[in-house]
Design an enzyme around this catalytic site. Sequence first.
Site, mmCIF file in Angstrom:
data_model
loop_
_atom_site.group_PDB
_atom_site.id
_atom_site.type_symbol
_atom_site.label_atom_id
_atom_site.label_comp_id
_atom_site.label_asym_id
_atom_site.label_seq_id
_atom_site.Cartn_x
_atom_site.Cartn_y
_atom_site.Cartn_z
ATOM 1 N N SER A 180 -17.333 -2.630 1.472
ATOM 2 C CA SER A 180 -18.268 -2.653 0.115
ATOM 3 C C SER A 180 -19.789 -2.647 0.577
ATOM 4 O O SER A 180 -20.165 -3.017 1.546
ATOM 5 C CB SER A 180 -18.030 -3.843 -0.777
ATOM 6 O OG SER A 180 -19.153 -4.049 -1.593
ATOM 7 N N TYR A 228 -17.114 -12.481 -2.044
ATOM 8 C CA TYR A 228 -16.867 -11.044 -1.784
ATOM 9 C C TYR A 228 -17.545 -10.397 -0.424
ATOM 10 O O TYR A 228 -16.819 -9.678 0.320
ATOM 11 C CB TYR A 228 -17.082 -10.220 -2.967
ATOM 12 C CG TYR A 228 -16.489 -8.835 -2.979
ATOM 13 C CD1 TYR A 228 -15.269 -8.550 -2.890
ATOM 14 C CD2 TYR A 228 -17.437 -7.608 -3.109
ATOM 15 C CE1 TYR A 228 -14.767 -6.972 -2.858
ATOM 16 C CE2 TYR A 228 -17.078 -6.464 -3.303
ATOM 17 C CZ TYR A 228 -15.648 -6.145 -3.297
ATOM 18 O OH TYR A 228 -15.199 -4.773 -3.132
HETATM 19 P P1 NDP Z 1 -8.321 -1.331 -7.817
HETATM 20 O O1 NDP Z 1 -8.177 -2.593 -8.315
HETATM 21 O O2 NDP Z 1 -8.435 -0.002 -8.850
HETATM 22 O O3 NDP Z 1 -6.781 -0.929 -7.145
HETATM 23 C C1 NDP Z 1 -6.528 -1.817 -6.138
HETATM 24 C C2 NDP Z 1 -5.095 -1.261 -5.383
HETATM 25 O O4 NDP Z 1 -5.123 -2.151 -4.411
HETATM 26 C C3 NDP Z 1 -4.034 -1.105 -6.289
HETATM 27 O O5 NDP Z 1 -3.262 -0.316 -5.479
HETATM 28 C C4 NDP Z 1 -3.431 -2.778 -6.074
HETATM 29 O O6 NDP Z 1 -1.846 -2.461 -6.074
HETATM 30 C C5 NDP Z 1 -3.650 -2.728 -4.532
HETATM 31 N N1 NDP Z 1 -3.815 -4.205 -4.199
HETATM 32 C C6 NDP Z 1 -4.485 -5.074 -4.734
HETATM 33 N N2 NDP Z 1 -4.290 -6.345 -4.282
HETATM 34 C C7 NDP Z 1 -3.177 -5.922 -3.287
HETATM 35 C C8 NDP Z 1 -2.451 -6.893 -2.447
HETATM 36 N N3 NDP Z 1 -2.684 -8.184 -2.433
HETATM 37 N N4 NDP Z 1 -1.480 -6.261 -1.613
HETATM 38 C C9 NDP Z 1 -1.393 -4.959 -1.736
HETATM 39 N N5 NDP Z 1 -2.155 -4.240 -2.564
HETATM 40 C C10 NDP Z 1 -2.794 -4.696 -3.494
HETATM 41 O O7 NDP Z 1 -9.402 -1.314 -6.651
HETATM 42 P P2 NDP Z 1 -10.178 -0.116 -6.192
HETATM 43 O O8 NDP Z 1 -9.565 1.110 -6.041
HETATM 44 O O9 NDP Z 1 -11.452 -0.292 -6.840
HETATM 45 O O10 NDP Z 1 -10.810 -0.763 -4.607
HETATM 46 C C11 NDP Z 1 -10.162 -0.408 -3.693
HETATM 47 C C12 NDP Z 1 -10.839 -1.025 -2.535
HETATM 48 O O11 NDP Z 1 -12.179 -0.528 -2.425
HETATM 49 C C13 NDP Z 1 -11.046 -2.487 -2.394
HETATM 50 O O12 NDP Z 1 -10.935 -3.036 -0.964
HETATM 51 C C14 NDP Z 1 -12.377 -2.825 -3.157
HETATM 52 O O13 NDP Z 1 -12.869 -3.946 -2.712
HETATM 53 C C15 NDP Z 1 -13.252 -1.816 -2.513
HETATM 54 N N6 NDP Z 1 -14.268 -1.486 -3.255
HETATM 55 C C16 NDP Z 1 -14.355 -0.993 -4.541
HETATM 56 C C17 NDP Z 1 -15.433 -0.658 -5.237
HETATM 57 C C18 NDP Z 1 -15.431 -0.252 -6.568
HETATM 58 O O14 NDP Z 1 -16.497 -0.186 -7.321
HETATM 59 N N7 NDP Z 1 -14.341 0.113 -7.148
HETATM 60 C C19 NDP Z 1 -16.715 -0.822 -4.702
HETATM 61 C C20 NDP Z 1 -16.848 -1.287 -3.131
HETATM 62 C C21 NDP Z 1 -15.734 -1.523 -2.413
HETATM 63 P P3 NDP Z 1 -1.215 -2.677 -7.633
HETATM 64 O O15 NDP Z 1 -1.381 -1.627 -8.564
HETATM 65 O O16 NDP Z 1 0.201 -2.883 -7.267
HETATM 66 O O17 NDP Z 1 -1.797 -3.879 -8.332
#
Ligand code: NDP
Length: 269
Positions: free
Chosen positions: A164, A178
């Site tokens: 991030s 975070y």
């Molecule tokens: P979302 O919340 O939109 O999607 C999260 C995804 O991860 C889903 O597929 C979810 O599965 C899965 N997930 C969440 N927790 C777990 C877990 N414990 N085990 C397995 N799968 C899990 O997140 P984003 O796409 O926005 O984020 C993706 C990555 O990017 C993260 O690491 C986030 O920290 C990082 N990030 C995002 C930013 C943003 O602005 N969006 C900015 C900076 C970093 P399910 O659908 O089954 O719940």
Amino acid sequence: MTATVMAPMTMTPMTATAAGEGGGRPLAGKVALVTGGSRGIGAAIARRLAAGGAAVALTYQSRQDLADQVVKEIEQAGGQAWAVRADVADAEQVWASVAGAVERFGRLDILVNNAGTGVLGPFEGISLEDVDRVLRTNVRGPFLAAQAAAAHLTEGGRIISIGSCMAERVAFPGGTLYATSKSALTGLTKTLAKELGPRGITANLIHPGPIDTDMNPADGESAEFQAGLTALGAYGRDLDVAETVAHLAGEGGRYITGASIAVDGGFAV
Ligand code: NDP
């Protein structure tokens, strides 16, 4: 003020096309495992790697319906994909997902540590439970996945983690937990690069800025503020991150390792 979990549950439109951008199948014959591939950035990465020719295993935590939808879309475009439930905070499930991907597709070339969670709020209000859950998900999970994957990766293998922009730049208070979790991935990535480099395996970290997903919707209450912190004055798309992953996963990433790459529109530059 209490700590708030960054996980509003609204649908985000799929923006990565199964056909990819730029054509070709540079990843043909490769197998990728993407954690958290059912929606958001992870789903875009899964679709993009599949469009490049990779067979893709993707994990999800609870949304099997969305994971199945990503698999279906990839298969309809002529690719190969497989979804498995695996909570990245659970060691047994992490190990099983890596073993399952290898069993399903016969090898493993690319690991994308994407699944993550976040808690924002004043430092004083972060609970012990929050600390354990976020560190297990964002740090211990990627560590164990990398360890399990490394046993299968061969020359040309790739480990790509999603950090991030908040790991390296602090534009507002409230991100202690975070940022702590995401900055730990820098240490993991750099040392993995050193340890796995002699085997021809690279390890890199991508730091997204505000990306329009369920976790951080571009119409959310702090969206205008976050967009204003970027040089471009706008949110990014999940595909912006996926394109960088695809570059690192392919031949273009051959000589890039131990790097932290910002895909953040110029967040707090
Ligand atoms: P979302 O919340 O939109 O999607 C999260 C995804 O991860 C889903 O597929 C979810 O599965 C899965 N997930 C969440 N927790 C777990 C877990 N414990 N085990 C397995 N799968 C899990 O997140 P984003 O796409 O926005 O984020 C993706 C990555 O990017 C993260 O690491 C986030 O920290 C990082 N990030 C995002 C930013 C943003 O602005 N969006 C900015 C900076 C970093 P399910 O659908 O089954 O719940």
